[in-house]
Design an enzyme around this catalytic site. Structure first.
Site, mmCIF file in Angstrom:
data_model
loop_
_atom_site.group_PDB
_atom_site.id
_atom_site.type_symbol
_atom_site.label_atom_id
_atom_site.label_comp_id
_atom_site.label_asym_id
_atom_site.label_seq_id
_atom_site.Cartn_x
_atom_site.Cartn_y
_atom_site.Cartn_z
ATOM 1 C CD GLU A 106 -27.285 18.600 -1.876
ATOM 2 O OE1 GLU A 106 -26.409 17.951 -1.259
ATOM 3 O OE2 GLU A 106 -28.249 19.139 -1.308
ATOM 4 C CD GLU A 150 -23.953 20.085 3.751
ATOM 5 O OE1 GLU A 150 -24.863 19.291 3.479
ATOM 6 O OE2 GLU A 150 -22.769 19.885 3.428
#
Length: 232
Positions: A106, A193
């Site tokens: 990420e 998220e």
């Protein structure tokens, strides 16, 4: 390290899609204090140590006995040459029998904009090796669509500020609905998220999202792979 589960929820059921490795202090202290000690002089060593530690600990905790992936945050500005800087990561994956295609790296939008050409070289190398990539905190900055066009990630993780209260905000729902459609056209997964309520989860499911992360799904577990908190 702490590990937080990412849920895949679809018609086939619910299961852990991946665990994100989150840096912690020796006694579980939060990431802020640890990252505050990172300087230009120790950034490379810190980035390398975090990658290896995450892989080795996750494997020791049983990750390789499941189908779950491991997601690792990395620092593009700590990588001076992609193939040279990936050797320790590859060695750790080989030692622990963790297949390369189960590793996700990420990076954030802000990191991407610091040196786009450098990050493109890193991502091209990672794809060639077989790793997956993801843009974290997507939507927190102002260059998201350019990032999708230039970097072609395997996944985008929608910033929690965009999904917070989505069940009560038609504008957020509209933006996310179009993002899901766009990412589907690009062959890119979408992770929501910061999910904290059942209402947010249900609305995001209805909008076509299948990957979720947040306290509702499961809190980070210090040196453990926590089970999903959300009931099937």
């Amino acid at each position: 390290m702490a590990f937080q589960p990412i849920l895949r929820s679809n018609a086939a059921g619910r299961r852990v899609y991946a665990y994100e490795a989150l840096v912690r202090g020796p006694a579980g202290e939060g990431a802020g204090g640890v990252l505050g000690t990172v300087t230009e002089a120790n950034r490379y060593a810190f980035d390398q140590a975090c990658r290896v530690r995450a892989i080795e600990m996750a494997a020791a905790l049983g990750l390789t006995e499941t189908e779950a992936r491991l997601s690792i945050n990395f620092m593009p500005n700590a990588v001076y040459e992609p193939r040279a800087c990936i050797r320790a990561t590859l060695a750790a994956a080989e030692r622990t029998a963790l297949p390369r295609d189960r590793l996700i790296f990420e990076f954030t939008e802000n990191e991407a904009m610091q040196d786009p050409a450098h990050l493109l070289r890193i991502l091209a190398c990672y794809r060639e090796i077989g790793f997956r990539t993801a843009i974290d905190d997507f939507g927190a900055g102002h260059s998201g669509l350019t990032l999708l066009a230039d970097f072609q990630p395997d996944a985008v993780k929608l910033d929690m500020a965009l999904v917070r209260g989505v069940d009560q905000d038609s504008r957020r729902r509209s933006i996310i609905r179009h993002m899901v459609s766009l990412c589907a056209d690009l062959g890119c997964d979408v992770v929501a998220e910061g999910i904290e309520t059942e209402a947010e989860f249900r609305v995001l499911q209805d909008l076509g999202i299948m990957l979720f992360q947040g306290y509702l799904i499961g809190r980070p577990g210090f040196e453990t792979l926590p089970r999903l908190a959300l009931a099937a």
